[in-house]
Design a protein around this motif. Structure first.
Motif, PDB file in Angstrom:
ATOM      1  N   ILE A 141       0.863  -1.179   0.000  1.00 38.29           N
ATOM      2  CA  ILE A 141       0.000   0.000   0.000  1.00 38.29           C
ATOM      3  C   ILE A 141       0.897   1.226   0.000  1.00 38.29           C
ATOM      4  O   ILE A 141       1.692   1.422   0.912  1.00 38.29           O
ATOM      5  N   VAL A 142       0.771   2.044  -1.026  1.00 40.32           N
ATOM      6  CA  VAL A 142       1.622   3.224  -1.158  1.00 40.32           C
ATOM      7  C   VAL A 142       0.919   4.466  -0.630  1.00 40.32           C
ATOM      8  O   VAL A 142       1.538   5.332  -0.020  1.00 40.32           O
ATOM      9  N   SER A 143      -0.394   4.530  -0.867  1.00 40.59           N
ATOM     10  CA  SER A 143      -1.171   5.685  -0.420  1.00 40.59           C
ATOM     11  C   SER A 143      -2.628   5.265  -0.362  1.00 40.59           C
ATOM     12  O   SER A 143      -2.946   4.072  -0.543  1.00 40.59           O
ATOM     13  N   ALA A 144      -3.518   6.221  -0.114  1.00 41.59           N
ATOM     14  CA  ALA A 144      -4.941   5.904  -0.018  1.00 41.59           C
ATOM     15  C   ALA A 144      -5.749   7.127  -0.403  1.00 41.59           C
ATOM     16  O   ALA A 144      -5.222   8.245  -0.501  1.00 41.59           O
ATOM     17  N   GLU A 145      -7.047   6.907  -0.649  1.00 40.59           N
ATOM     18  CA  GLU A 145      -7.967   7.991  -0.940  1.00 40.59           C
ATOM     19  C   GLU A 145      -9.099   7.950   0.067  1.00 40.59           C
ATOM     20  O   GLU A 145      -9.669   6.890   0.346  1.00 40.59           O
ATOM     21  N   ALA A 146      -9.421   9.124   0.638  1.00 43.65           N
ATOM     22  CA  ALA A 146     -10.531   9.235   1.578  1.00 43.65           C
ATOM     23  C   ALA A 146     -11.810   9.531   0.804  1.00 43.65           C
ATOM     24  O   ALA A 146     -11.847  10.455  -0.009  1.00 43.65           O
ATOM     25  N   PRO A 205       2.252   2.251  10.360  1.00 43.77           N
ATOM     26  CA  PRO A 205       3.031   2.844   9.259  1.00 43.77           C
ATOM     27  C   PRO A 205       2.112   3.614   8.307  1.00 43.77           C
ATOM     28  O   PRO A 205       1.642   3.075   7.302  1.00 43.77           O
ATOM     29  N   VAL A 206       1.870   4.883   8.592  1.00 39.84           N
ATOM     30  CA  VAL A 206       0.892   5.654   7.826  1.00 39.84           C
ATOM     31  C   VAL A 206       1.422   5.943   6.432  1.00 39.84           C
ATOM     32  O   VAL A 206       2.633   5.972   6.187  1.00 39.84           O
ATOM     33  N   VAL A 207       0.497   6.137   5.513  1.00 35.60           N
ATOM     34  CA  VAL A 207       0.810   6.501   4.121  1.00 35.60           C
ATOM     35  C   VAL A 207       0.046   7.783   3.792  1.00 35.60           C
ATOM     36  O   VAL A 207      -0.938   8.116   4.454  1.00 35.60           O
ATOM     37  N   PRO A 208       0.481   8.530   2.779  1.00 31.47           N
ATOM     38  CA  PRO A 208      -0.268   9.738   2.390  1.00 31.47           C
ATOM     39  C   PRO A 208      -1.704   9.401   1.996  1.00 31.47           C
ATOM     40  O   PRO A 208      -1.956   8.365   1.374  1.00 31.47           O
ATOM     41  N   VAL A 209      -2.632  10.263   2.369  1.00 34.64           N
ATOM     42  CA  VAL A 209      -4.050  10.080   2.059  1.00 34.64           C
ATOM     43  C   VAL A 209      -4.518  11.244   1.204  1.00 34.64           C
ATOM     44  O   VAL A 209      -4.247  12.407   1.514  1.00 34.64           O
ATOM     45  N   LEU A 227      -0.203  17.658  11.956  1.00 34.96           N
ATOM     46  CA  LEU A 227       0.217  16.709  10.916  1.00 34.96           C
ATOM     47  C   LEU A 227       1.204  17.369   9.977  1.00 34.96           C
ATOM     48  O   LEU A 227       1.055  18.541   9.609  1.00 34.96           O
ATOM     49  N   GLU A 228       2.218  16.598   9.542  1.00 34.27           N
ATOM     50  CA  GLU A 228       3.167  17.122   8.568  1.00 34.27           C
ATOM     51  C   GLU A 228       2.503  17.164   7.192  1.00 34.27           C
ATOM     52  O   GLU A 228       1.744  16.260   6.817  1.00 34.27           O
ATOM     53  N   PRO A 229       2.756  18.193   6.395  1.00 34.16           N
ATOM     54  CA  PRO A 229       2.035  18.390   5.124  1.00 34.16           C
ATOM     55  C   PRO A 229       2.237  17.272   4.123  1.00 34.16           C
ATOM     56  O   PRO A 229       1.359  16.995   3.307  1.00 34.16           O
ATOM     57  N   GLY A 230       3.379  16.581   4.156  1.00 36.70           N
ATOM     58  CA  GLY A 230       3.661  15.566   3.150  1.00 36.70           C
ATOM     59  C   GLY A 230       2.742  14.376   3.205  1.00 36.70           C
ATOM     60  O   GLY A 230       2.711  13.570   2.267  1.00 36.70           O
ATOM     61  N   LEU A 231       1.966  14.195   4.288  1.00 41.22           N
ATOM     62  CA  LEU A 231       1.031  13.069   4.391  1.00 41.22           C
ATOM     63  C   LEU A 231      -0.346  13.402   3.837  1.00 41.22           C
ATOM     64  O   LEU A 231      -1.231  12.541   3.827  1.00 41.22           O
ATOM     65  N   LEU A 232      -0.548  14.635   3.382  1.00 42.80           N
ATOM     66  CA  LEU A 232      -1.850  15.037   2.832  1.00 42.80           C
ATOM     67  C   LEU A 232      -1.698  15.278   1.336  1.00 42.80           C
ATOM     68  O   LEU A 232      -0.796  15.985   0.895  1.00 42.80           O
ATOM     69  N   GLU A 233      -2.600  14.666   0.572  1.00 43.33           N
ATOM     70  CA  GLU A 233      -2.634  14.885  -0.877  1.00 43.33           C
ATOM     71  C   GLU A 233      -4.004  15.458  -1.229  1.00 43.33           C
ATOM     72  O   GLU A 233      -5.036  14.958  -0.769  1.00 43.33           O
ATOM     73  N   LEU A 234      -4.013  16.529  -2.020  1.00 46.30           N
ATOM     74  CA  LEU A 234      -5.258  17.154  -2.454  1.00 46.30           C
ATOM     75  C   LEU A 234      -5.491  16.838  -3.920  1.00 46.30           C
ATOM     76  O   LEU A 234      -4.590  17.004  -4.747  1.00 46.30           O
ATOM     77  N   GLU A 235      -6.701  16.348  -4.226  1.00 46.50           N
ATOM     78  CA  GLU A 235      -7.059  16.011  -5.602  1.00 46.50           C
ATOM     79  C   GLU A 235      -8.045  17.046  -6.129  1.00 46.50           C
ATOM     80  O   GLU A 235      -9.070  17.310  -5.507  1.00 46.50           O
ATOM     81  N   LEU A 236      -7.702  17.616  -7.278  1.00 41.94           N
ATOM     82  CA  LEU A 236      -8.569  18.600  -7.946  1.00 41.94           C
ATOM     83  C   LEU A 236      -8.941  18.043  -9.297  1.00 41.94           C
ATOM     84  O   LEU A 236      -8.077  17.571 -10.044  1.00 41.94           O
ATOM     85  N   THR A 237     -10.246  18.084  -9.632  1.00 42.38           N
ATOM     86  CA  THR A 237     -10.677  17.529 -10.910  1.00 42.38           C
ATOM     87  C   THR A 237     -10.093  18.324 -12.064  1.00 42.38           C
ATOM     88  O   THR A 237      -9.796  19.518 -11.939  1.00 42.38           O
ATOM     89  N   GLU A 238      -9.931  17.653 -13.198  1.00 45.51           N
ATOM     90  CA  GLU A 238      -9.347  18.297 -14.374  1.00 45.51           C
ATOM     91  C   GLU A 238     -10.169  19.492 -14.813  1.00 45.51           C
ATOM     92  O   GLU A 238      -9.632  20.561 -15.119  1.00 45.51           O
ATOM     93  N   SER A 239     -11.501  19.359 -14.797  1.00 49.56           N
ATOM     94  CA  SER A 239     -12.353  20.461 -15.269  1.00 49.56           C
ATOM     95  C   SER A 239     -12.265  21.656 -14.338  1.00 49.56           C
ATOM     96  O   SER A 239     -12.229  22.809 -14.772  1.00 49.56           O
ATOM     97  N   ALA A 240     -12.190  21.392 -13.016  1.00 47.98           N
ATOM     98  CA  ALA A 240     -12.098  22.510 -12.066  1.00 47.98           C
ATOM     99  C   ALA A 240     -10.759  23.217 -12.177  1.00 47.98           C
ATOM    100  O   ALA A 240     -10.677  24.442 -12.107  1.00 47.98           O
ATOM    101  N   ILE A 296       2.371  20.244   0.549  1.00 49.08           N
ATOM    102  CA  ILE A 296       1.224  19.387   0.243  1.00 49.08           C
ATOM    103  C   ILE A 296       1.468  18.637  -1.060  1.00 49.08           C
ATOM    104  O   ILE A 296       2.004  19.192  -2.020  1.00 49.08           O
ATOM    105  N   ARG A 297       1.059  17.375  -1.122  1.00 48.12           N
ATOM    106  CA  ARG A 297       1.098  16.616  -2.381  1.00 48.12           C
ATOM    107  C   ARG A 297      -0.156  16.953  -3.186  1.00 48.12           C
ATOM    108  O   ARG A 297      -1.245  17.129  -2.631  1.00 48.12           O
TER     109      ARG A 297
END
Length: 881
Positions: free
Chosen positions: A653-658, A709-713, A739-752, A772-773
């Motif tokens: 497991i490399v990362s995850a999505e909430a 062993p947490v992974v970026p979400v 929380l350290e910023p490197g563990l948070l990933e923000l996803e933005l849609t292509e259209s937005a 932030i990732r």
């Protein structure tokens, strides 16, 4: 033994030794000397005086060319060493230097130099000097040129020594004269700027006290009663009141000097000076006499200036008083007063003109009359009137509407009169006006009172009736392609607020509600039809659009209201009737909307209703869901599930999505596709999005404290969240959760992200700067501007599940996936493929070089406690498990 340098014909060139510590200048010197066709030479180079001396002793040169400023041994020392060496004394030495003072020349001669050339030198001049030295030696007895040169040096040296002391003395005298002239110049400059007598005295002494021979000085003048008045005093020394010169007697103290300040034969005062030593020199006395003359002239000028200034002030005050009386009459008169010269340029523009015409006097002065006063119907009417004034001596009248610079119109009646000189020529044109706009305004206010609500400012029932007739005609003309909705709005808690807080609170809240209604229905007809009730007439394509409009109205009016630091909810309800389905006449539509309004107010959780139930069913269901969603956060019905993102080899497991889930108490789990659009439409998505960010960050920190062993979400951002506020929101959430910023990933849609690419680039850069990732979600489903995409500071692209679903059977999807992976890797981005459900899809993605996969093949999205188990093992569970 003395070495001679008579050149034999068999010898091909001269030997020249160059001493220069700068490699660049040494190279240039060698090149200049070696390439002289008239005097060929072989050049050796030494880096300093010691090296040059040793090279000369090893092999005597025909000539030494040396710089003066060198380390270890300078040019002077080298020259003396060569002349002191019996074997090298006859070698001529040419010194090069940037120093050209008398002392430098004397030092060169004392060192025994045979020539002196200043830097920067001219190449031809250098060659000529070297050529004359060398070829002169070749002409005969080698000792003769040296003797001549030595004799010449002695004569020059004796002349310089003889004149050096005189020169120094002359320089000293000249310096003293220059200092004296400079002092006089500074005093003269300061006196030119001084206005009063005291200013003159202070300015003079401030500079005079710097004279080295002066210990102190003072300037005095005689008062009208004969007493001595000290204007200024500096330093130590003279006391003017005790000075003998006050009685016209000469003092006998050689260190005290009193000079009269004379303007012609009139004595204006005295300059008192005290010497620093026993007495003043003749030069100092002459200088002080010159200063006294300057001070006397400045004092006389100051007195004349003071008298002239007093006279000017007196005359000016008289003129100002008269002008103020006339100006007060013109300014305070209610009549507009405007005066121009014969060419029409404005010279007088009173306050009434400013207030009525919208021009400041400073702006209007100097402009032509017709540029400032422009008719609403005919902008050139004033210009034509002005052209005919001279032909008609009778006052002329103009009446009409006039346009101000800000677009307002004023009703003014103008009368124009010619003001003539004694010879009959026109001196001024006087225009007086009466502003009757207020009378017209009274008519308009009467019209307003008849058609608008006095409390809210909205149109009243009568104006709504008229507007409704116009909209009915538009519906008929469009042959049923649009529907006309009549929407009635009323507040359930208004009566309670009126009873508790009084009519003032009711009026304030109604005014705020009217403003919101006016804003949300800016393209529609909003009206106030009764006490506490509003109506809207609006054209839409169908009933669904009417329902959407009703939700927007309720969202705007349902927001909290503030009154005197308290917060209130008014609980608005909406009833809707449709023309012509529910009626044709205004009263019929109003009754239908009233009936629907009661249904909306009486329904549980329902705040708007259509008069006809069959049109209301689907809209009501959607609204119930929206109303329940508003309470979901308060009731803790929202929860987060986590879906792992797996390395393409399936081993870790490399990362995850909430992913957000809504557990409704009656419906169970509501699909995100049902409630996310509702949240975005109602504006709830911003509050929900911040809740998700906070929940994910705090959950990650809790897992870390538990030793997992947490992974970026990754967290999805709605387009409604992606504005200037997102940076502050993310920073605040990270700080709250620690929380350290490197563990948070923000996803933005292509259209937005592409909606406003420049803005997106700036916001993404700020987030990236925090650590932030970043990822682009649903890539390939929108319109991608690759020029912008390459500038986005993102870490990965997410290949949309729509391209993964048929990857095994659709060649187009496979080609798109291959292109996305190749492009992402070319931009140094990783790729996550969504919706991976089969081993075949996984194999194809691995062949394409995809980095990560996400889907049911490995794991569904699971609650936090189950995902913690996955983190503990480090491997995903099969979906069936």
């Amino acid at each position: 033994m003395t070495t001679t340098h008579k050149r034999e014909n068999a010898r091909g060139s001269y030997e020249i030794l160059v001493a220069e510590d700068s490699p660049t200048q040494a190279e240039h010197l060698a090149r200049v000397l070696a390439h002289d066709p008239d005097c060929p030479a072989r050049v050796r180079v030494a880096a300093d005086g010691e090296a040059a001396l040793q090279m000369a002793r090893d092999m005597a040169p025909d000539l030494v060319v040396s710089d003066i400023a060198m380390p270890r041994m300078d040019g002077y020392a080298l020259c003396r060493a060569l002349k002191d060496d019996a074997g090298l004394a006859a070698v001529p030495v040419l010194l090069l230097t940037r120093l050209t003072t008398l002392q430098d020349i004397v030092r060169s001669l004392e060192a025994g130099a045979d020539g002196f050339l200043p830097k920067p030198y001219d190449a031809d001049q250098l060659r000529d000097r070297v050529r004359r030295i060398l070829q002169g030696r070749d002409a005969g007895d080698p000792a003769r040129p040296l003797e001549v040169m030595a004799d010449e040096r002695r004569r020059i040296y004796e002349l310089l020594v003889a004149t050096h002391e005189d020169t120094q003395r002359l320089n000293t005298d000249l310096a003293r004269m220059v200092d004296s002239l400079a002092l006089l110049g500074r005093i003269a400059s300061a006196l030119n700027e001084a206005a009063g007598e005291t200013d003159v005295a202070r300015a003079a002494l401030d500079h005079l006290i710097r004279l080295p021979a002066l210990a102190g000085a003072a300037i005095s003048t005689a008062a009208p009663d004969g007493a001595v008045r000290v204007l200024a005093q500096r330093g130590e020394g003279p006391v003017p009141s005790a000075c003998a010169c006050a009685d016209g007697r000469a003092g006998d103290d050689p260190a005290q000097l009193c000079l009269p300040l004379l303007a012609g034969t009139r004595r204006l005062g005295e300059l008192h000076a005290r010497a620093r030593h026993d007495a003043f020199s003749n030069e100092d006395r002459a200088l002080l006499a010159g200063v006294a003359q300057q001070i006397a002239l400045a004092l006389e000028r100051a007195r004349l200036y003071t008298r002239a200034e007093a006279l000017v002030v007196e005359r000016t005050n008289a003129l100002r008083s008269e002008r103020n009386r006339l100006s007060a009459i013109v300014e305070t008169a209610g009549t507009l007063v405007l005066m121009t010269d014969p060419e029409g340029r404005i010279v007088t523009f009173n306050r009434a003109c400013e207030e009525s015409l919208g021009w400041r006097a400073a702006q209007a002065m100097g402009r032509h009359y017709w540029e400032v006063v422009r008719g609403a119907a005919d902008p050139e009417v004033v210009r034509r009137m002005f052209a005919g004034l001279a032909e008609d001596p009778q006052p002329q009248r103009l009446q009409g509407e006039w346009v101000t610079p800000d677009g307002r119109t004023r009703s003014i009646v103008w009368t124009h009169t010619l003001l003539r000189r004694e010879d009959g020529s026109v001196e001024f044109v006087l225009g007086t006006g009466i502003d009757v706009t207020a009378l017209r305004g009274a008519e308009q206010r009467l019209h307003y009172a008849s058609n608008y609500d006095a409390v809210t400012g909205l149109p009243n029932r009568d104006l709504l009736r008229d507007r409704l007739r116009q909209l009915k005609a538009q519906v008929q003309a469009q042959a049923g392609r649009r529907v006309l909705g009549f929407m009635l709005v009323r507040f359930g808690r208004m009566a309670l607020i009126r009873e508790a807080l009084g009519p003032g609170a009711e009026q304030a809240l109604l005014q705020e509600a009217a403003a919101r209604l006016r804003a949300v229905g800016s393209q529609d007809m909003a009206a106030s039809i009764s006490e506490g009730a509003f109506a809207l007439a609006l054209l839409r394509t169908d009933a669904d659009e009417l329902a959407a409009s009703a939700r927007r109205v309720l969202a705007a009016l349902g927001q909290p209201y503030r009154y005197q630091h308290d917060e209130f909810h008014l609980d608005p309800s909406v009833g809707i009737a449709i023309y012509p389905n529910d009626g044709v006449a205004y009263d019929t539509l109003a009754r239908g909307a009233e009936t629907a309004l009661r249904q909306a107010a009486d329904g549980v959780g329902q705040r708007y209703a259509f008069y006809r139930p069959e049109l209301n069913r689907d809209a009501n269901e959607r609204f119930k869901l929206e109303n329940a969603l508003r309470r979901a956060l308060e009731r803790q019905e929202l929860e987060l599930h986590y879906q792992p993102q797996i390395a393409v080899d399936g081993k870790s497991i490399v990362s995850a999505e909430a992913l957000l889930r809504w557990r409704h108490p009656e419906r169970g789990l509501v699909p995100p596709s049902d409630f996310i659009p509702l949240a975005e439409e109602s504006g709830l998505i911003v509050e929900m999005g911040e809740w998700v960010l906070h929940k994910v960050c705090c959950q990650l920190q809790a897992w870390r404290r538990a030793g997992l062993p947490v992974v970026p979400v990754a967290v999805n951002l709605s387009a409604h969240q992606f504005d200037e506020r997102i940076v502050g929101t993310v920073r605040r959430v990270l700080d709250d959760c620690g929380l350290e910023p490197g563990l948070l990933e923000l996803e933005l849609t292509e259209s937005a992200s592409m909606a406003d690419a420049d803005k997106s680039i700036a916001l993404l850069a700020r987030l990236k700067g925090m650590g932030i990732r970043l990822a682009i979600d649903d890539f390939g489903t929108g319109y991608s501007n690759l020029n912008y995409l390459k500038r986005f500071p993102v870490d990965r692209l997410k290949l949309d599940r729509s391209f993964v679903r048929d990857l095994e059977t659709d060649a187009d999807d496979l080609a798109i996936a291959r292109a996305v992976v190749a492009m992402a890797h070319g931009l140094r981005l990783s790729v996550v493929a969504e919706g991976v459900e089969t081993a075949g899809q996984l194999a194809l993605l691995a062949d394409l070089g995809c980095d990560l996969v996400q889907g049911w093949l490995f794991s569904r999205a699971v609650p936090a406690d189950q995902f913690a188990q996955l983190l503990a093992t480090g491997r995903p569970l099969p979906a069936a498990a």
